[in-house]
Design an enzyme around this catalytic site. Structure first.
Site, PDB file in Angstrom:
ATOM      1  N   MET A 251     -16.028 -24.612 -22.638  1.00 48.17           N
ATOM      2  CA  MET A 251     -15.783 -23.362 -23.369  1.00 48.17           C
ATOM      3  C   MET A 251     -15.992 -22.227 -22.378  1.00 48.17           C
ATOM      4  SD  MET A 251     -17.731 -24.559 -26.804  1.00 48.17           S
ATOM      5  CE  MET A 251     -18.588 -25.832 -25.882  1.00 48.17           C
TER       6      MET A 251
ATOM      7  N   ASP B 284     -14.403 -31.017 -33.699  1.00 46.13           N
ATOM      8  CA  ASP B 284     -15.706 -30.566 -33.196  1.00 46.13           C
ATOM      9  C   ASP B 284     -16.185 -29.373 -34.021  1.00 46.13           C
ATOM     10  OD1 ASP B 284     -17.925 -29.852 -31.736  1.00 46.13           O
ATOM     11  OD2 ASP B 284     -16.830 -29.374 -29.888  1.00 46.13           O
TER      12      ASP B 284
ATOM     13  N   ASP C  45     -21.306 -29.920 -23.851  1.00 47.38           N
ATOM     14  CA  ASP C  45     -20.758 -28.586 -24.078  1.00 47.38           C
ATOM     15  C   ASP C  45     -21.123 -27.632 -22.951  1.00 47.38           C
ATOM     16  OD1 ASP C  45     -19.385 -28.674 -26.652  1.00 47.38           O
ATOM     17  OD2 ASP C  45     -21.351 -29.146 -27.499  1.00 47.38           O
TER      18      ASP C  45
ATOM     19  N   SER D 199     -23.067 -34.293 -29.698  1.00 50.34           N
ATOM     20  CA  SER D 199     -23.100 -33.171 -28.762  1.00 50.34           C
ATOM     21  C   SER D 199     -24.544 -32.892 -28.376  1.00 50.34           C
ATOM     22  CB  SER D 199     -22.505 -31.925 -29.421  1.00 50.34           C
ATOM     23  OG  SER D 199     -23.004 -30.762 -28.780  1.00 50.34           O
TER      24      SER D 199
ATOM     25  N   MET E 244     -10.869 -27.470 -32.998  1.00 48.78           N
ATOM     26  CA  MET E 244     -12.185 -26.875 -33.290  1.00 48.78           C
ATOM     27  C   MET E 244     -12.275 -26.564 -34.781  1.00 48.78           C
ATOM     28  SD  MET E 244     -14.034 -26.883 -30.606  1.00 48.78           S
ATOM     29  CE  MET E 244     -15.429 -26.047 -31.391  1.00 48.78           C
TER      30      MET E 244
ATOM     31  N   HIS F 188     -16.714 -30.670 -22.721  1.00 52.65           N
ATOM     32  CA  HIS F 188     -15.972 -29.647 -23.466  1.00 52.65           C
ATOM     33  C   HIS F 188     -16.231 -28.297 -22.810  1.00 52.65           C
ATOM     34  CE1 HIS F 188     -15.546 -27.353 -27.571  1.00 52.65           C
ATOM     35  NE2 HIS F 188     -14.585 -27.051 -26.732  1.00 52.65           N
TER      36      HIS F 188
ATOM     37  N   HIS G 161     -20.974 -35.975 -25.884  1.00 57.39           N
ATOM     38  CA  HIS G 161     -20.166 -34.756 -25.782  1.00 57.39           C
ATOM     39  C   HIS G 161     -21.010 -33.683 -25.095  1.00 57.39           C
ATOM     40  CE1 HIS G 161     -17.040 -31.951 -27.342  1.00 57.39           C
ATOM     41  NE2 HIS G 161     -18.038 -31.112 -27.575  1.00 57.39           N
TER      42      HIS G 161
ATOM     43  N   MET H  19     -20.752 -23.832 -21.626  1.00 57.19           N
ATOM     44  CA  MET H  19     -20.442 -22.479 -22.117  1.00 57.19           C
ATOM     45  C   MET H  19     -20.782 -21.464 -21.040  1.00 57.19           C
ATOM     46  SD  MET H  19     -22.137 -22.728 -25.861  1.00 57.19           S
ATOM     47  CE  MET H  19     -21.520 -23.870 -27.092  1.00 57.19           C
TER      48      MET H  19
END
Ligand code: DX5
Ligand code: ZN
Length: 214
Positions: free
Chosen positions: A66, A171, A33, A8, A135, A64, A31, A35
């Protein structure tokens, strides 16, 4: 099949992302992320950065999300040249329609569940997704410690998937100490942020993680 490692970039140097990608060239995925400061109490990168990373990454890209309202935003990420887009079940209003929209943009569709969401909530999505993400920390930050209960959830998810062609990803908190148990519990794809980018030599750390997972 040996597990795949997905570093990540959350713990990487955000001022040198292209160079950071070069340091993890021996991994299987990168990966990414995303957010939004609403679904999780942290803010990271968004679509313009993801689009550029997808264009230059030598590794397949695993986004990913979020974020709140993935129904509105996830298809845009799927159309940005990435290989896989994960949305959170807790945030989606119409998860079946959303998974189909992601696939319709040519990316793999994946669904994530938070630590307190039961695996059984995924039951009616199995025909719609290419990957399930369990998660193993509350999403929002790198460097948190692994929630042990996630091992039982991995085993449950493995049983639920049965012989369907769905990958199982975990993750949060994966490191040399936890990765053996994670692999034994049935994970196919393991995200590791601080373990890889916190190491002096990320390539050596990826080798050590593969070894510890065996
Ligand atoms: C957590 C993110 C993870 C995180 C993992 O909210 O989704 O991908 O970066 O970091 P580590 O491996 O440090 O727990
Ligand atoms: Zn993540």
């Amino acid at each position: 099949m040996p597990v795949e490692i997905a570093p990540s970039i959350l713990t990487a140097d955000f001022a040198n992302l292209e160079r950071e990608l070069g340091r993890i060239a021996s991994a299987d995925w990168v990966h990414l992320d995303v957010m939004d400061g609403h679904f999780v109490p942290n803010l990271s990168i968004g679509l313009p950065v993801i689009r550029r990373l997808a264009a230059i990454s030598p590794l397949p890209t695993d986004v990913h999300l979020m974020i709140d309202n993935p129904d509105a935003f996830a298809p845009g990420y799927a159309g940005a040249g990435v290989d896989s887009v994960t949305f959170h079940l807790e945030a989606a209003r119409a998860p079946v329609r959303l998974a189909r929209a992601i696939r319709g943009e040519g990316a793999r569709a994946a669904v994530a569940i938070n630590p307190a969401t039961p695996v059984a909530a995924l039951e009616n999505l199995l025909e719609e997704v290419d990957m399930i993400l369990i998660m193993s920390v509350e999403p929002g930050f790198g460097g948190q410690s692994f929630i042990e209960r996630s091992l039982a959830k991995l085993a449950q998810a493995k049983a639920l998937i049965a012989d369907r062609p769905i990958r199982l990803q975990i993750d949060g908190g994966a490191d040399r100490r936890t990765i053996g148990r994670i692999a034994r519990a049935g994970a196919d794809l393991i995200v590791a942020g601080s373990a890889v980018f916190g190491a002096e030599d990320p390539a050596a750390e990826i080798r050590a993680l593969r070894e510890a997972a065996r």
